[in-house]
Design an enzyme around this catalytic site. Sequence first.
Site, PDB file in Angstrom:
ATOM      1  N   TRP A 154       0.838  -1.202   0.000  1.00 25.99           N
ATOM      2  CA  TRP A 154       0.000   0.000   0.000  1.00 25.99           C
ATOM      3  C   TRP A 154       0.869   1.247   0.000  1.00 25.99           C
ATOM      4  CZ3 TRP A 154      -5.132   1.754   0.518  1.00 25.99           C
ATOM      5  CH2 TRP A 154      -5.294   3.041   1.053  1.00 25.99           C
ATOM      6  N   MET A 155       0.469   2.285  -0.754  1.00 26.13           N
ATOM      7  CA  MET A 155       1.080   3.602  -0.621  1.00 26.13           C
ATOM      8  C   MET A 155      -0.019   4.637  -0.511  1.00 26.13           C
ATOM      9  SD  MET A 155       2.462   5.158  -4.269  1.00 26.13           S
ATOM     10  CE  MET A 155       2.478   6.807  -3.530  1.00 26.13           C
TER      11      MET A 155
ATOM     12  N   ASP B 236       0.180   9.074   1.079  1.00 21.76           N
ATOM     13  CA  ASP B 236       0.708  10.430   0.904  1.00 21.76           C
ATOM     14  C   ASP B 236       2.197  10.490   0.550  1.00 21.76           C
ATOM     15  OD1 ASP B 236      -1.776  10.759   2.021  1.00 21.76           O
ATOM     16  OD2 ASP B 236      -1.058  11.716   3.858  1.00 21.76           O
TER      17      ASP B 236
ATOM     18  N   ASP C 206       1.319  15.757  10.313  1.00 18.14           N
ATOM     19  CA  ASP C 206       1.711  16.223   8.977  1.00 18.14           C
ATOM     20  C   ASP C 206       2.553  17.502   8.993  1.00 18.14           C
ATOM     21  OD1 ASP C 206      -0.071  14.166   8.347  1.00 18.14           O
ATOM     22  OD2 ASP C 206      -1.715  15.546   7.939  1.00 18.14           O
TER      23      ASP C 206
ATOM     24  N   GLU D  75      -5.702  18.440   7.118  1.00 12.34           N
ATOM     25  CA  GLU D  75      -4.563  17.534   6.889  1.00 12.34           C
ATOM     26  C   GLU D  75      -3.533  18.058   5.884  1.00 12.34           C
ATOM     27  OE1 GLU D  75      -5.991  13.032   7.868  1.00 12.34           O
ATOM     28  OE2 GLU D  75      -6.147  13.637   5.776  1.00 12.34           O
TER      29      GLU D  75
ATOM     30  N   TRP E 128      -0.880  11.950  -4.073  1.00 12.80           N
ATOM     31  CA  TRP E 128      -1.310  10.560  -3.978  1.00 12.80           C
ATOM     32  C   TRP E 128      -2.573  10.376  -4.795  1.00 12.80           C
ATOM     33  CZ3 TRP E 128      -4.835   8.941   0.571  1.00 12.80           C
ATOM     34  CH2 TRP E 128      -5.224   7.590   0.447  1.00 12.80           C
TER      35      TRP E 128
END
Length: 410
Positions: free
Chosen positions: A19-20, A22, A141, A190, A262
């Site tokens: 999984w990927m 940000d 973040d 975010e 993303w």
Amino acid sequence: MTAAEPNRGLIHFSPRSGWMNDPNGLLHYRGTYHFYFQHAPGSLVWDTMHWGHATSPDLVRWTEQPIALDPAIHPGDLWSGGGVVDLRNTSGLKSGDHDPIVVFSGTQGVRMFYSLDGGFTFTPYDGGRVIAQPSGRESRDPKVVWHEPTGQWAMVVWSDADGNGVDFFVSPDLLQWERTSRYAAGWFFECPDFTPMDLDGETVWVLRDARGSYVVGAFDGRTFTTAWTSPQTITTNPGAAGSDYYAAQSFDNVDRTVTMAWQGGNHGATWTGNASFPVEQELVGTPDGPRVLSRPVDEIRTLRHDTQSWPEATFSAGTHVLGEGCTAELEIAGASRACTLRIRGCFDVPVAPDETLRLLVDRGQLAVFSGLDYRCLNVDLDRRAAGDEIALVTDGPLRVSSLVLHQLRP
């Protein structure tokens, strides 16, 4: 890498497996671009976060590297964050030939990790203690940028203190941080990105959130101010986490604004998620105020081959096959009437009269550029395609001032 998997992008980065989400800590150092990213290497869904890592000499050819931050080694929640190259050695961490590369991560408190080998392995600073504490119950973040007028670093961190917003911190050395101000906005959620950009010869600051909503204002090194009461959006198709465009971040230590995002709507048997194709961005003046203009990075030229062009061409009513290919770049300008670019027989992109439109085609991704209009899309092309044809469709006689099709090497 299982490149034969349907929808696996050939000009869009995705991890070999897992999984990927940000992009994290994007930076350039000694001729190499570093792209770190949220990564769960053993899962096809969001799981315990690592920082994956890929490098490129040119932003378009990527090599996946070993994991950069690993929860077995690096303390804290290794969620999204930023990175910088400490060229001035303000941190005093330099030891050897390489300048310190410093990245920031963590939830409910910012932690710092530094590399002395050019960005491949990282050491927790001071055992991984929290070096900056944002307000609110939840925070995450951190993004860091150099502020030239004051000769200090600035950090912006999302938090939920009295609603959505970001806290600003400053530091002379990346190690000791002072919280100086807060920008509160209900829309801001975010993954903040904070970028100095040129507007008519003056430096202004662009503050954006994960959805690509942004405002333009001034930053004195401690406080961000803006006259804007509502944001604009980078893309014309903004969405939530997992959508076609989320959490874009700008590269540190480059002389232009380059961002990658993303794209969460794409997956295969061994991987989930891909990165957007890198875009260069600039501020342009409009009657409604400054706006961000996006275009593919110029390095895309190095992927082009087998170019076909139709200057000052005329087409009769019907469908005209321009070429075949699953990775391509098209540009059309000066159409005398509305027409359509049909991609692989399954996806139509409308073209307005006199519009200049640029289109990047990959196996599961499309990017559309037309003036200020930037659309970043995951499209199920490989599974839906009725062949590899790229065609121009018109209901009547059509003249175009320019039409170009570049095949792109993977």
